[in-house]
Design a protein around this motif. Structure first.
Motif, PDB file in Angstrom:
ATOM      1  N   ASP A   1       0.881  -1.116  -0.040  1.00  0.00           N
ATOM      2  CA  ASP A   1      -0.030   0.167  -0.100  1.00  0.00           C
ATOM      3  C   ASP A   1       0.840   1.208  -0.170  1.00  0.00           C
ATOM      4  OD1 ASP A   1      -2.326  -1.468  -0.085  1.00  0.00           O
ATOM      5  OD2 ASP A   1      -2.665  -1.291   1.971  1.00  0.00           O
ATOM      6  N   ARG A   2       1.933   1.062   0.840  1.00  0.00           N
ATOM      7  CA  ARG A   2       2.740   2.478   0.933  1.00  0.00           C
ATOM      8  C   ARG A   2       3.466   2.714  -0.322  1.00  0.00           C
ATOM      9  NH1 ARG A   2       7.654   3.140   5.398  1.00  0.00           N
ATOM     10  NH2 ARG A   2       8.087   5.536   4.855  1.00  0.00           N
ATOM     11  N   TYR A   3       3.862   1.713  -1.094  1.00  0.00           N
ATOM     12  CA  TYR A   3       4.522   1.884  -2.513  1.00  0.00           C
ATOM     13  C   TYR A   3       3.821   1.602  -3.570  1.00  0.00           C
ATOM     14  CZ  TYR A   3       8.811   2.909   0.575  1.00  0.00           C
ATOM     15  OH  TYR A   3       9.421   3.548   1.434  1.00  0.00           O
ATOM     16  N   ARG A   4       2.413   1.516  -3.565  1.00  0.00           N
ATOM     17  CA  ARG A   4       1.536   0.952  -4.686  1.00  0.00           C
ATOM     18  C   ARG A   4       1.845   1.772  -6.261  1.00  0.00           C
ATOM     19  NH1 ARG A   4      -2.435  -2.653  -5.221  1.00  0.00           N
ATOM     20  NH2 ARG A   4      -2.494  -2.821  -3.247  1.00  0.00           N
ATOM     21  N   SER A   5       1.943   3.027  -5.844  1.00  0.00           N
ATOM     22  CA  SER A   5       2.210   3.959  -7.181  1.00  0.00           C
ATOM     23  C   SER A   5       3.637   3.558  -7.744  1.00  0.00           C
ATOM     24  CB  SER A   5       1.972   5.314  -6.704  1.00  0.00           C
ATOM     25  OG  SER A   5       3.017   5.830  -5.912  1.00  0.00           O
ATOM     26  N   ARG A   6       4.641   3.577  -6.947  1.00  0.00           N
ATOM     27  CA  ARG A   6       6.059   3.255  -7.287  1.00  0.00           C
ATOM     28  C   ARG A   6       6.026   1.873  -8.115  1.00  0.00           C
ATOM     29  NH1 ARG A   6       9.625   5.668 -10.059  1.00  0.00           N
ATOM     30  NH2 ARG A   6      11.860   5.406  -9.339  1.00  0.00           N
ATOM     31  N   LEU A   7       5.215   0.999  -7.355  1.00  0.00           N
ATOM     32  CA  LEU A   7       5.318  -0.495  -7.951  1.00  0.00           C
ATOM     33  C   LEU A   7       4.871  -0.599  -9.128  1.00  0.00           C
ATOM     34  CD1 LEU A   7       4.328  -2.626  -4.655  1.00  0.00           C
ATOM     35  CD2 LEU A   7       6.599  -2.631  -5.909  1.00  0.00           C
ATOM     36  N   ARG A   8       3.562   0.164  -9.554  1.00  0.00           N
ATOM     37  CA  ARG A   8       2.876   0.284 -10.692  1.00  0.00           C
ATOM     38  C   ARG A   8       3.687   0.716 -11.715  1.00  0.00           C
ATOM     39  NH1 ARG A   8      -2.258  -0.628 -12.232  1.00  0.00           N
ATOM     40  NH2 ARG A   8      -2.902  -0.605 -10.099  1.00  0.00           N
ATOM     41  N   GLU A   9       4.526   1.803 -11.546  1.00  0.00           N
ATOM     42  CA  GLU A   9       5.665   2.303 -12.405  1.00  0.00           C
ATOM     43  C   GLU A   9       6.615   1.332 -12.972  1.00  0.00           C
ATOM     44  OE1 GLU A   9       7.219   5.889 -10.981  1.00  0.00           O
ATOM     45  OE2 GLU A   9       5.263   6.729 -10.616  1.00  0.00           O
ATOM     46  N   LEU A  10       6.896   0.559 -11.739  1.00  0.00           N
ATOM     47  CA  LEU A  10       7.894  -0.649 -11.995  1.00  0.00           C
ATOM     48  C   LEU A  10       7.168  -1.714 -12.959  1.00  0.00           C
ATOM     49  CD1 LEU A  10      10.797  -1.603 -11.644  1.00  0.00           C
ATOM     50  CD2 LEU A  10       9.771  -2.675  -9.428  1.00  0.00           C
ATOM     51  N   HIS A  11       6.044  -2.050 -12.620  1.00  0.00           N
ATOM     52  CA  HIS A  11       5.469  -3.058 -13.589  1.00  0.00           C
ATOM     53  C   HIS A  11       5.443  -2.745 -14.928  1.00  0.00           C
ATOM     54  CE1 HIS A  11       2.410  -5.846 -14.799  1.00  0.00           C
ATOM     55  NE2 HIS A  11       1.432  -4.914 -15.084  1.00  0.00           N
ATOM     56  N   GLU A  12       5.109  -1.045 -15.164  1.00  0.00           N
ATOM     57  CA  GLU A  12       4.828  -0.909 -16.681  1.00  0.00           C
ATOM     58  C   GLU A  12       6.475  -0.907 -17.130  1.00  0.00           C
ATOM     59  OE1 GLU A  12       2.308  -0.560 -18.217  1.00  0.00           O
ATOM     60  OE2 GLU A  12       1.166  -0.870 -16.529  1.00  0.00           O
TER      61      GLU A  12
END
Length: 309
Positions: A273-284
């Motif tokens: 939850d804390r890093y969800r936006s950064r994880l989504r960027e990494l996924h892309e």
């Protein structure tokens, strides 16, 4: 991957102490087995759950699976087909096993779940191991007890609960911190300390992706030459010191999530939850450009207690 069997409960406040054992730190290629091959299958394995329009697992499915996976013990088999890490050329598990076969009394410091020690084909008549984290103590006892190994609870900075000169071999793979004075104390004259440790700035591509640039003092922590000086200050003679940087590849964002949940000192306080936006960027990024590449750092040190025959 190739990272620490360490005490996850004692996670440091900064990345300076990352991957003290570690490591594995990292994905599926690890010396916690008895082999020393260079990497694992780099092809991502299928993951159940929703998939994207390309047929590949989507972000939510990858993250949910990794967030639900158990992270107890020091088994990195979950990463198989999803992440790889090169292994050091010296093959610690094999070299440690050879030394065990020649020893008469040996100690494995910070054994984790006992996986690496158990890889030795032959153990001396007298073998002990220390570990701090209670779940790992239970795992190590169950694994090593049938082979006659006594597993003793001892904190990473505690005095070793053994007599002076009790062992002719002391080993440790990815210690949180090497306790050089105690290692020297329990070694008999002519005895050997043999260890693989995590080197400076290991997997910092991962660390800095989430935490940003780290101070130079943090990047320089765990310097092999500092280990040499500490060993010599404890009265030991360093007979071998080698270091390598090794390629790591994460083939999906779930592998990164599982890594950070398991190797908790890399990004202290990490949660999805804390890093969800950064994880989504990494996924892309991984979908567009391929595996996320990082580099682990390892060094091998062998030191001898003067005296003996």
């Amino acid at each position: 991957m190739d990272d620490p069997a360490t005490d996850p409960a004692a996670s440091p406040a900064t990345a300076a102490d990352l991957a003290s054992r570690p490591a594995p730190a990292g994905p599926a290629s690890t010396d916690s087995t008895s082999t020393d091959s260079t990497s694992t299958d780099p092809v991502p394995s299928p993951v159940p759950g929703p998939v994207s329009s390309t047929g590949a697992p989507g972000f939510s499915a990858l993250v949910a699976e990794a967030a639900a996976a158990p992270v107890d013990g020091w088994d990195f088999s979950w990463f198989e087909g999803r992440a790889t890490e090169e292994r050091p050329s010296w093959g610690y598990a094999r070299a440690m096993g050879e030394r065990m076969g020649r020893a008469s009394a040996a100690l494995d410091v910070q054994t984790g779940g006992g996986e690496v020690l158990d890889s030795a084909p032959v153990l001396p008549r007298l073998v002990a191991a220390t570990e701090a984290w209670p779940p790992n103590i239970a795992r190590a006892t169950a694994r090593l007890g049938p082979r006659g190994v006594v597993v003793v609870a001892a904190g990473q900075d505690d005095p070793l609960p053994f007599a002076d000169g009790a062992f002719d071999l002391v080993v440790s793979r990815h210690p949180v911190r090497a306790h050089w004075a105690e290692a020297a104390r329990v070694l008999c004259p002519g005895g050997t300390y043999f260890s693989q440790e995590v080197g400076p700035a290991g997997a910092f591509e991962v660390v800095e992706y989430f935490l940003g640039p780290q101070p130079e003092r943090v990047r320089r922590a765990r310097d092999p030459q500092a280990a040499r000086r500490a060993a010599e200050a404890a009265g030991l003679e360093v007979v071998d010191l080698r270091s390598e940087r090794l390629r790591m590849e994460f083939h999906d964002v779930g592998a990164v999530v599982h890594f950070l949940r398991k190797v908790v000192w890399m990004v202290p306080g990490f949660t999805v939850d804390r890093y969800r936006s950064r994880l989504r960027e990494l996924h892309e990024d991984i979908r567009r450009e391929g595996p996320f590449v990082a580099h682990s750092a390892r060094f091998l040190i062998e030191a001898r207690q003067p005296g003996g025959r």
